[in-house]
Design an enzyme around this catalytic site. Structure first.
Site, mmCIF file in Angstrom:
data_model
loop_
_atom_site.group_PDB
_atom_site.id
_atom_site.type_symbol
_atom_site.label_atom_id
_atom_site.label_comp_id
_atom_site.label_asym_id
_atom_site.label_seq_id
_atom_site.Cartn_x
_atom_site.Cartn_y
_atom_site.Cartn_z
ATOM 1 C CG ASN A 432 -0.480 2.119 -0.875
ATOM 2 O OD1 ASN A 432 -0.797 3.221 -1.307
ATOM 3 N ND2 ASN A 432 -1.373 1.150 -0.703
ATOM 4 C CD GLU A 433 -4.640 2.565 1.348
ATOM 5 O OE1 GLU A 433 -5.000 1.374 1.452
ATOM 6 O OE2 GLU A 433 -5.335 3.436 0.792
ATOM 7 C CG ASN A 483 -3.538 6.335 -0.726
ATOM 8 O OD1 ASN A 483 -2.803 7.075 -1.379
ATOM 9 N ND2 ASN A 483 -3.255 5.062 -0.530
ATOM 10 C CE1 TYR A 489 -14.200 1.492 -1.073
ATOM 11 C CE2 TYR A 489 -12.255 2.848 -1.416
ATOM 12 C CZ TYR A 489 -13.016 1.733 -1.733
ATOM 13 O OH TYR A 489 -12.588 0.865 -2.702
ATOM 14 C CD1 TRP A 568 -7.693 3.049 -7.196
ATOM 15 C CD2 TRP A 568 -5.473 3.322 -7.148
ATOM 16 N NE1 TRP A 568 -7.134 1.811 -7.134
ATOM 17 C CE2 TRP A 568 -5.770 1.939 -7.106
ATOM 18 C CE3 TRP A 568 -4.146 3.734 -7.150
ATOM 19 C CZ2 TRP A 568 -4.770 0.970 -7.048
ATOM 20 C CZ3 TRP A 568 -3.169 2.773 -7.092
ATOM 21 C CH2 TRP A 568 -3.473 1.410 -7.032
ATOM 22 C CE LYS A 589 -12.070 2.753 -5.398
ATOM 23 N NZ LYS A 589 -12.044 1.288 -5.183
#
Length: 701
Positions: A432-433, A483, A489, A568, A589
């Protein structure tokens, strides 16, 4: 303390007077002594722990300080001790000590002797303690757990609290001398040295699945602790959902003295009843019986759901040959004031709340979840993505990456072996990321993890969640996801569609999904019109979160090539480093508040779109009780085809909608209290909602 020991003694004594045909498990969650500090001699039998705190498992020492903000929660050592009398009729058995999870590094002792250690905070591990037990006497289990930031294992960093402690069950597993092996040593070119992996000991692989037939391959891991070669019979009995025997397969093996072996049974099933997601989550059961001289010495019951699936670059996901768009939610484990030390009842409660939306898919972020979650998803037909916590970074140097990678491989083997048989799992998540804090290029780590999965499972898909849409590691797994936080953001909400379409056009053979998208909301913050707030600021209005999700879902639904989407996140959760939305230590969130008590407006947006079986009408902005104007807009979510509105008894008529949003704009309220009623109908049944708002007399908002 003495009375508790005597009670446990008699409980175990009478328990083991019963016939034992297979393994028995004794949960050891009560009466642990705990101290949140390093005690150098804590594992010695004569150590005095009477001043320590008496606690129950699951347990974390960060339940409160890990959710209050400040990025200052305790990360260090906690020590646990348990006194237990082990009865004499255990003698001759093989006894394992199993931990459901300990975050992040655990060192285990029994009666002052080192049993072993384990690194990685979210998977089960176990040790054979047979030779260290004092029978018919008090035994001391002592465990040191460390969640210090210096520990090198996935995750090194992540946007959530790393709760320290014994966060799942601890149990004794008692087996006959010849048994299905629950703890296998694996050593190959991928493991970078040998690793021990706790597991059920039975792996059921399915291939060539269709409505006409299915092939199965049953691997049973066997252990013989006796001093002579032993002949065994392995029987695999396939039963339907009602328990009726469908077919029986068998295999004979000879296991050398003090050795392990693997039984392999192959078979074919004609006209299997398919596991068809939320529409028909049909489960078979496979009972494995291990026999020596005709006597059952061990058994194991495993789920089996036959299904076949595909991901097409243009048409997305299909299940059993039919389109099946995956629409779902990301789920963290955790609960307010409990942290990650949750029960199976907590897990069920969380899944049931999310299930109300009508979702057919969950991404289980960002680590292996408790066993119950996978079993429950099997029974509900909810497809899931299961992953390890390979998040943000694979190390700060090449030397550190070598240590990190070995443990990542170990965690991947644990996830695969422990959860392999669950039909709900269709995707194995590699990372993930992983480029977010990439001091070391993560490409080789991701490639190695992909090889691990493919060495164990060629039927399911590998995947990852990418922060950056065109990094080299994205192309390693079978499918990948992005994502995306356009409009939160960075960028604007509507930019999401352009980004996805550009990717699809540039990489037409790639199978592209959305693994995360979301916006924060505090249920006490409100504003209309719903303008984008400062994401790291203290004002996160609920109305903007709703607008964000409205627009995202519309764009997702318009693009059939998106193989899955998982918003998310299901619940607000603890991230002690955060300070935003007037909720320090919380990522807000979620569709539901951290305590599970309040479903935000966006929750009902998804319910209106996904849940066809539970008609409802919901007035949004309901918590925006005190209005600064008498001129208001009323927005309603509903899965009814038409909705009517009354305000203070005045009928404002019926509206229809094709997108589940019913809007009455610029209605004139009276100063003071205003009573609002909304109703919808399906098959002459009425569904309604009502709310009271208090308006202040001004010209406009």
């Amino acid at each position: 303390m003495i009375s508790k020991q005597k009670f446990l003694f008699f409980f175990l004594f009478f328990f083991f007077l019963m016939p034992i045909s297979g393994k028995e498990s004794i949960i050891l969650n009560d009466s642990w002594m705990f101290c949140k500090t390093n005690q150098p001699d804590f594992y010695q039998m004569e150590f005095n722990d009477t001043s320590w705190e008496n606690i129950l498992l699951p347990h974390t020492w960060n339940a409160l300080d890990g959710q209050d903000g400040g990025n200052d929660y305790y990360r260090g050592i906690g020590c646990y001790r348990k006194h237990i009398v082990i009865p004499l009729n255990y003698k001759g058995k093989v006894i394992y000590l199993k931990f459901g999870a300990a975050n992040s590094f655990a060192t285990v002792y029994l009666n002052g002797q080192l049993v072993g250690s384990h690194t990685g905070g979210y998977s089960a591990f176990m040790f054979d303690i047979t030779d260290k037990i004092l029978f018919d006497q008090e035994n001391i289990i002592a465990v040191q757990v460390d969640n210090s930031s210096s520990i090198i294992c996935p995750p090194l960093s992540a946007d959530f609290t790393f709760y320290g402690g014994l966060t799942r069950n601890v149990e004794l597993v008692v087996a006959n001398p010849v048994h299905i092996n629950p703890n296998e040593y694996i050593s190959n070119d991928l493991t970078m040295g040998g690793i021990w992996v706790a597991q059920p000991g039975v792996i059921i692989k399915q291939t060539n699945v269709s409505e006409n037939s299915a092939d199965i391959n049953i691997l049973t891991k066997l252990r013989n602790t006796t001093l002579k070669t032993t002949s065994v019979l392995v029987e695999a009995v396939l039963k339907d959902s009602a328990g009726k025997v469908i077919k029986t397969f068998s295999d004979t093996k000879k296991i050398l003295a003090n050795d392990t072996s693997t039984s392999i049974i192959t078979g074919k099933i004609d006209h299997p009843h398919l596991w068809n997601g939320i529409y028909d989550p049909y489960l078979y059961k496979v009972e494995i019986m291990l026999k020596v001289n005709g006597e059952i010495v061990d058994n194991s019951l495993q789920p089996l759901g036959f299904r076949y699936f595909n991901v097409d670059p243009n048409n997305g996901f299909s299940l059993n040959g039919k389109p099946y768009p995956l629409r779902g939610i990301c789920l963290h484990e955790g609960k307010k004031d409990k942290g990650r030390a949750i029960s199976d009842a907590d897990r069920k409660e969380a899944i049931d709340l999310l299930r109300e939306t009508g979702c057919n898919y969950l991404r289980l972020a960002h680590y292996q979840h408790g066993d119950y979650t996978y079993r429950y998803l099997d029974s509900l037909g909810i497809i899931c993505w299961a992953e390890i916590p390979n998040v943000n970074s694979v190390g700060r140097s090449l030397e550190e990456n070598k240590i990190y990678r070995k443990n990542a491989v170990s965690q991947m083997y644990e996830l695969l072996r422990q959860q392999y048989n669950h039909p709900s799992i269709i995707f194995w998540g590699l990372s993930n990321e992983i480029y977010f804090k990439a001091s070391v290029d993560p490409l080789e780590t991701v490639r190695q993890l992909n090889k691990v999965v493919k060495s164990e499972d060629t039927y399911r898909f590998t995947t990852l969640a990418a922060m950056y849409p065109e990094k080299p590691a994205n192309w390693i797994p079978d499918v990948y996801s992005n994502n995306r936080y356009d409009g939160w953001y960075y960028n604007k909400i509507e930019d999401l569609g352009d980004v996805l379409d550009s990717l699809h056009a540039k990489y037409p053979k790639q199978r592209i999904g959305i693994s995360e998208y979301g916006a924060g909301a505090n249920v006490n913050h409100h504003a209309y019109p719903a303008l984008k707030p400062k994401t790291d600021g203290q004002f996160h209005p609920e109305e903007y979160q709703s607008l964000f999700h409205e627009e995202y879902l519309k764009m997702i639904n318009a693009r059939p090539y998106i193989w899955s989407s998982s918003l998310w996140v299901g619940f607000d959760f603890a991230c002690d480093s955060r300070n935003e939305g007037e909720q320090p230590g919380i990522n807000d969130k979620g569709l539901i508040t951290f305590d599970g008590m309040v479903k935000k407006d966006a929750f009902y947006w998804y319910k209106a779109n996904w849940n066809k079986n539970d008609p409802f009408v919901y007035i949004t902005s309901r918590r925006f009780t005190n209005r600064p104007s008498t001129l208001v807009t009323i927005k309603i979510y509903s899965n009814c085809p038409s909705v009517s509105l009354k305000v203070n008894g005045v009928d404002y008529g019926i509206k229809t909608s094709t997108n589940h949003i019913f809007l009455w704009e610029n209605l004139k309220m009276k100063e003071g209290e205003n009573f609002i009623e909304a109703s919808g109908w399906i098959n002459k049944n009425e569904y309604s909602d009502e709310i009271t708002w208090i308006c202040t007399k001004t010209d406009s908002f």
